[in-house]
Design an enzyme around this catalytic site. Structure first.
Site, PDB file in Angstrom:
ATOM      1  N   LYS A 284       2.655  -9.834  -0.772  1.00 31.53           N
ATOM      2  CA  LYS A 284       1.292  -9.596  -0.299  1.00 31.53           C
ATOM      3  C   LYS A 284       0.280 -10.179  -1.289  1.00 31.53           C
ATOM      4  CE  LYS A 284       2.114  -5.174   2.072  1.00 31.53           C
ATOM      5  NZ  LYS A 284       1.661  -5.581   3.411  1.00 31.53           N
ATOM      6  N   GLU A 356       8.995  -4.611   6.675  1.00 30.50           N
ATOM      7  CA  GLU A 356      10.143  -3.840   6.195  1.00 30.50           C
ATOM      8  C   GLU A 356      10.236  -2.453   6.817  1.00 30.50           C
ATOM      9  OE1 GLU A 356       7.285  -3.851   4.757  1.00 30.50           O
ATOM     10  OE2 GLU A 356       7.003  -1.706   4.424  1.00 30.50           O
ATOM     11  N   ARG A 358       9.967  -1.372   9.845  1.00 28.00           N
ATOM     12  CA  ARG A 358      10.785  -1.296  11.071  1.00 28.00           C
ATOM     13  C   ARG A 358      12.272  -1.341  10.743  1.00 28.00           C
ATOM     14  NH1 ARG A 358       7.694  -6.485  13.278  1.00 28.00           N
ATOM     15  NH2 ARG A 358       6.155  -5.482  11.949  1.00 28.00           N
TER      16      ARG A 358
HETATM   17  N1  BES Z   1       2.869  -1.373   5.172  1.00 27.58           N
HETATM   18  C1  BES Z   1       2.451  -2.518   5.898  1.00 27.58           C
HETATM   19  C2  BES Z   1       1.392  -2.205   6.949  1.00 27.58           C
HETATM   20  C3  BES Z   1       0.068  -1.693   6.472  1.00 27.58           C
HETATM   21  C4  BES Z   1      -1.020  -2.529   6.359  1.00 27.58           C
HETATM   22  C5  BES Z   1      -0.117  -0.345   6.239  1.00 27.58           C
HETATM   23  C6  BES Z   1      -2.250  -2.032   5.967  1.00 27.58           C
HETATM   24  C7  BES Z   1      -1.350   0.146   5.833  1.00 27.58           C
HETATM   25  C8  BES Z   1      -2.420  -0.695   5.704  1.00 27.58           C
HETATM   26  C9  BES Z   1       3.628  -3.165   6.592  1.00 27.58           C
HETATM   27  O1  BES Z   1       4.855  -3.032   5.955  1.00 27.58           O
HETATM   28  C10 BES Z   1       3.361  -4.623   6.685  1.00 27.58           C
HETATM   29  O2  BES Z   1       3.302  -5.260   5.679  1.00 27.58           O
HETATM   30  N2  BES Z   1       3.181  -5.120   7.909  1.00 27.58           N
HETATM   31  C11 BES Z   1       2.895  -6.491   8.120  1.00 27.58           C
HETATM   32  C12 BES Z   1       3.791  -6.975   9.228  1.00 27.58           C
HETATM   33  C13 BES Z   1       3.830  -8.468   9.383  1.00 27.58           C
HETATM   34  C14 BES Z   1       4.479  -9.104   8.192  1.00 27.58           C
HETATM   35  C15 BES Z   1       4.576  -8.802  10.642  1.00 27.58           C
HETATM   36  C16 BES Z   1       1.430  -6.601   8.518  1.00 27.58           C
HETATM   37  O3  BES Z   1       0.901  -5.710   9.173  1.00 27.58           O
HETATM   38  O4  BES Z   1       0.804  -7.599   8.117  1.00 27.58           O
HETATM   39 ZN    ZN Z   2       5.055  -1.429   4.717  1.00 34.17          ZN
HETATM   40 MN    MN Z   3       5.203  -4.536   4.520  1.00 32.99          MN
END
Ligand code: BES
Ligand code: ZN
Ligand code: MN
Length: 507
Positions: A284, A356, A358
Site C-alpha cells: 500500500k 487478503e 477474502r
Molecule cells: N483492508 C483493506 C480494505 C480497507 C480499505 C479497509 C480502507 C479500510 C479502509 C483491504 O484488505 C484491501 O486492501 N482491499 C483492497 C482490495 C483490492 C486490492 C482489490 C482495496 O480495497 O483497495
Molecule cells: Zn485488509
Molecule cells: Mn488489503
C-alpha cells in the site's frame, strides 16, 4: 478505562449539592413532572436564561446555567430532546451520550431521566421510565469511552476525565437496574471491541489478540485457539498464505456461548482479523497506512458481541470465529501469481496480495459451516475501500443470499443506529473472478464493483447456508463521531448483531 463513570439509579434527587444537574425538555421547553418539580426553585431564572439564549429545546441543543440560584447544583444543563412524537429507544441512548458530553471534565452529576409523556401517537408512556433511564445510562457509558492508555503526558486542557459518579433519577429504580444489567453488558462488549481496534499493531498481533479473547471465559464462553499446526492440518492454505510473510504466527479463535436449547444449531459470527495490512508484496502507499491497524475491526466486533451475549446470558447458542493474521511483505511473503489451496478444496490464484481479507474469510467461513452447521452465518470485515467510496462512513455494505436475514439486519440496524445498506450479488459479477489458472482469482481485475466482487468471492465459501457479509471498512474504524462515540474505533456492529439475536433467535 480509567475514565469510566460510576453509574447509579435513585428515585429521589440527592439532598446535597451535586456538581452538575442535567435535565431534558421537549421542543416546547416542557419538562416531565419530576424534573419540573426539581427545577421549581429556579423556574424564573431558567425561563429568563432560555429566552436570552433563544433556547427552544430542539434536539441537539442545550442550555447551560452556572450556579443556578435555588438549586443544589453548581451547574445546570438543560438538554433539548426535540419532538415527543416518534421518540425511539435509540433517542434515549443518544440523550445519555449528549448528557455526558455536556459535563465538565471532572466532578459528579445527577441526570434526571424524565420528559413529558409523548401523548397519543408517539412514545411508550411513563411506565417505560425504568427502561429509558437504563438507555440513558448506556449512552453515558458509550460516550465516556476514550482510548488514552498510551498517553503519558497531556496539555493542561487535556486532563483525563476522572472517575465520576453519575446518578440517574428515575421513578422506576428497580426497573432501571434490571434493564441496565442487559444494556451494560452490551455496552461492555462495544467498549471491548473499541479497545481491540484502537490498540497499536505492534502490541496487538495475532497471538496477542488470541490471548485477549481468553477474557471471555470469565463470562462463561468456551474459547478455543487454533495454532499453526491445527490450521495446517485443517488445510487452511488461503488463510496461511496471507500470514506467511509475517514474523508473527497466524491464529483462528473459536468462541462459543451456549445459552440456548441443548443441541440446537448455533448462530454464527465470523470476523476478519488482519492485525495489520501493509498490502503485502502489492504494498500500500505510505499515506494513511497506519489506519490498517484497524483491519481487524470485524474480528473485534465478533469478540465484543460474544462477550455481550454471554454477559447478558442470551438464550441462544452462538459461535464466533475469527481469523487472525498479519499481512506483511517479506522474503517468505505470498506473491502475485501464487496459487493456494483453500480448506474447501477450491484453488485461488493470487492477483493482488492486498486483497487478503477474502482469503482469510474464505477458509474461516468454510470451517464454520462444516464444523458447526449454523442456522446462519454473518461475517464482518473491513474488506474493501470500494465500499467506503459507495457508502461513506454512515452505512455498512450488506451482501446476502437470504432476503429474510437481510431484512432482519436492516431492521436491527435502524433500531440501533448501526445502519446497513443492501448491495447486489449476481452471477453477472461472478465471472469477473474466474481465473485462467485456478478455480478463481482473488480480485476482479478492475476497480469497478470492487466491493461486490469481494462479496462474490466470499459467497463461494458458504454453500447453501443463509449468510450475510457486512463490509465495515467505512464504519468500523476512522468512525463517524456522534453522540455516543468519540473514538476512532466505534465498536460498530456489536449493538446491531446483539439486537438481531435478541429480536429473532432467542428461545
Ligand atoms: N483492508 C483493506 C480494505 C480497507 C480499505 C479497509 C480502507 C479500510 C479502509 C483491504 O484488505 C484491501 O486492501 N482491499 C483492497 C482490495 C483490492 C486490492 C482489490 C482495496 O480495497 O483497495
Ligand atoms: Zn485488509
Ligand atoms: Mn488489503
Amino acid at each position: 478505562m480509567a475514565n469510566a463513570p460510576k453509574i447509579a439509579f435513585t428515585s429521589v434527587a440527592p439532598g446535597k449539592a451535586t456538581g452538575t444537574l442535567v435535565v431534558f425538555c421537549d421542543d416546547g421547553v416542557k419538562f416531565g413532572a419530576s424534573a419540573e418539580q426539581m427545577l421549581r426553585p429556579a423556574a424564573g431564572l431558567l425561563a429568563r436564561a432560555a429566552k436570552a439564549e433563544r433556547f427552544n429545546g430542539k434536539a441537539g441543543t442545550a442550555l447551560e446555567l452556572l450556579v443556578p440560584d435555588g438549586l443544589k447544583a453548581d451547574r445546570l444543563v438543560v438538554i433539548g430532546a426535540g419532538k415527543a412524537a416518534g421518540r425511539t429507544q435509540q433517542d434515549w441512548v443518544k440523550l445519555g451520550g449528549a448528557a455526558l458530553g455536556k459535563l465538565p471534565k471532572t466532578g459528579d452529576a445527577v441526570v434526571v431521566a424524565d420528559l413529558p409523556p409523548a401523548g397519543k401517537g408517539g412514545g411508550k408512556g411513563e411506565d417505560m421510565s425504568g427502561a429509558q433511564a437504563a438507555d440513558l445510562a448506556q449512552g453515558v457509558m458509550l460516550r465516556a469511552y476514550a482510548f488514552d492508555r498510551y498517553k503519558t503526558r497531556r496539555k493542561p486542557d487535556e486532563e483525563p476525565a476522572g472517575a465520576r459518579n453519575v446518578t440517574i433519577v428515575t421513578a422506576d429504580v428497580s426497573g432501571a437496574r434490571k434493564a441496565f444489567a442487559e444494556r451494560e453488558a452490551i455496552a461492555g462488549g462495544v467498549l471491548m471491541a473499541r479497545d481491540l481496534v484502537n490498540e497499536p499493531p505492534n502490541v496487538l498481533y495475532p497471538e496477542e489478540f488470541a490471548r485477549r479473547t481468553l477474557a471471555l471465559k470469565k463470562a462463561g464462553c468456551a474459547v478455543e485457539i487454533l495454532n499453526m499446526a491445527a490450521l495446517k492440518k485443517l488445510g487452511m492454505g488461503a488463510l496461511l498464505g496471507v500470514g506467511q510473510g509475517s514474523a508473527h504466527e497466524s491464529r483462528v479463535v473459536v468462541m462459543r456461548w451456549n445459552g440456548g436449547k441443548k443441541g440446537e444449531a448455533p448462530v454464527a459470527f465470523i470476523g476478519k482479523g488482519v492485525c495489520f495490512d501493509t498490502g503485502g508484496i502489492s504494498i500500500k502507499p505510505a499515506a494513511g497506512m497506519e489506519d490498517m491497524k484497524g483491519d481487524m475491526a470485524g474480528a473485534a466486533c465478533v469478540v465484543g458481541l460474544m462477550q455481550a451475549l454471554a454477559a447478558r446470558k442470551a438464550k441462544v447458542n452462538a459461535v464466533g470465529v475469527i481469523g487472525l493474521v498479519e499481512n506483511m511483505p517479506d522474503g517468505n511473503a505470498q506473491r502475485p501469481g501464487d496459487i493456494v489451496k483453500s480448506m474447501s478444496g477450491q484453488t485461488i490464484e493470487i492477483i493482488n496480495t492486498d486483497a487478503e481479507g477474502r482469503l482469510v474469510l474464505g477458509d474461516v467461513l468454510w470451517y464454520t459451516k462444516e464444523k458447526y452447521k449454523p442456522k446462519f452465518m454473518v461475517n464482518l470485515a473491513t474488506l474493501t475501500g470500494a465500499i467506503v467510496v459507495a457508502l461513506g462512513h454512515e452505512y455498512a455494505g450488506l451482501f446476502s443470499n437470504s432476503d429474510e436475514l437481510s431484512e432482519r439486519l436492516t431492521k436491527s440496524g435502524e433500531a440501533t443506529g448501526e445502519t446497513v445498506w443492501r448491495m447486489p450479488l449476481s452471477p453477472a459479477y461472478d465471472k469477473m473472478i474466474d481465473s485462467r489458472f485456478a478455480d478463481m482469482k482473488n480480485t476482479g481485475g478492475s476497480r469497478y464493483g470492487g466491493a461486490i466482487t469481494a462479496a462474490q468471492f466470499l459467497q463461494r465459501f458458504v454453500d447453501k447456508t443463509p449468510w450475510a457479509h457486512l463490509d465495515i471498512a467505512g464504519t468500523g474504524m476512522d468512525s463517524r463521531q456522534n453522540e455516543i462515540n468519540k473514538s476512532w474505533a466505534s465498536g460498530w456492529g456489536v449493538r446491531l448483531l446483539d439486537r438481531l439475536v435478541a429480536d429473532h433467535y432467542e428461545s
